[in-house]
Motif scaffolding. Structure first.
Motif: not given
Length: 281
Positions: A40-46, A87-89
């Protein structure tokens, strides 16, 4: 009591195992939550970065007054860039999912290994307990068999003592009926009984020995008295017969003397009559 204790131990062991399973599942769940929070943190940061980039792009478009073709090119590049990011995500997410699954598998394998180890320990403990129970039962059976054998010996000893005491008392009873005619035979039988049975009389031996001496002494004394009385009776009868014979002899002699005297008297009377006849004429 031992069965209840075993049952309690089994219930305690089962409760510990269930508790460990719950803790392991809790650890797995906590690990999942950590991975989800990280994603979730990674998604929010992205998303935040993507928004910044989009804002920056819009600002640059405004500033540069780029042509339509350039805008299309930029849009195409942006689309490709986004696709690449997506794609990377997706790859990162896939990696994270695989990592999460790997961690879950590792955790599950660890939990399963702990369960197997616990089962092996429990199985070993159960086997040791069964072996201890078997040995304890064998020891108890051995002690019981020894106790039963001891009781059997005590009963057999008691029977022997009772039979021996009964035989001695029977011999004493026969002695109480002793007479000069059967005393010697009873004495021989009694001595055999005392020699054979008295040593087997156990605690009653001393009492029976004393009673035997008393009864035997009484019987012997009684027989001697009877013999003495019989001897005295025989002697008295002999004296009576001798006295009777003596009296009969004296009576016969007296009778003979009386017959003699009578004859003499008759003879004298006859002579007197003869002498008196001349005087009468």
């Amino acid at each position: 009591a031992a069965a209840m204790k075993d049952k309690c131990d089994e219930q305690t062991g089962a409760g510990d195992e269930a508790k460990k399973e719950v803790e392991a599942e809790k650890q797995v769940e906590e690990k999942k939550q950590e991975v989800d929070e990280k994603q979730k943190e990674d998604s929010e940061e992205a998303a935040r970065k993507q928004a910044e980039l989009e804002q920056k792009r819009l600002e640059e478009e405004k500033k540069s007054q780029l042509s339509l073709e350039e805008k299309q090119r930029l849009r195409e590049e942006e689309r490709k860039r986004k696709e690449e990011q997506m794609r990377r995500k997706e790859e990162e997410l896939q990696k994270k999912r695989e990592e999460r699954r790997r961690l879950e598998r590792e955790q599950l394998d660890k939990v399963e290994a702990e369960k197997r180890a616990q089962r092996q320990v429990k199985q070993k403990e159960d086997e040791e307990k069964r072996e201890e129970d078997r040995k304890r039962r064998e020891q108890q059976d051995k002690i019981k068999a020894e106790q039963d054998e001891e009781k059997k010996k005590e009963l057999e000893k008691g029977f022997r003592e009772q039979n021996a005491a009964r035989a001695v008392l029977l011999g004493l009873q026969k002695l109480s009926e002793a007479s000069p005619e059967n005393f010697e035979a009873l004495k021989v039988d009694f001595e055999k009984v005392m020699e054979k049975e008295l040593p087997e009389a156990g605690d009653q031996k001393e009492m029976l020995q004393a009673e035997a001496e008393r009864v035997f002494g009484f019987a012997k004394h009684y027989v001697e008295q009877v013999k003495q009385q019989q001897q005295e009776a025989k002697e008295k009868e002999r004296l009576h017969k001798e006295r009777q014979a003596e009296l009969e002899t004296q009576a016969a002699e007296l009778l003979q003397r009386l017959v003699g005297l009578l004859a003499e008297a008759e003879s004298a009377s006859a002579r007197a009559e003869v002498l008196a006849r001349p005087l009468a004429s």
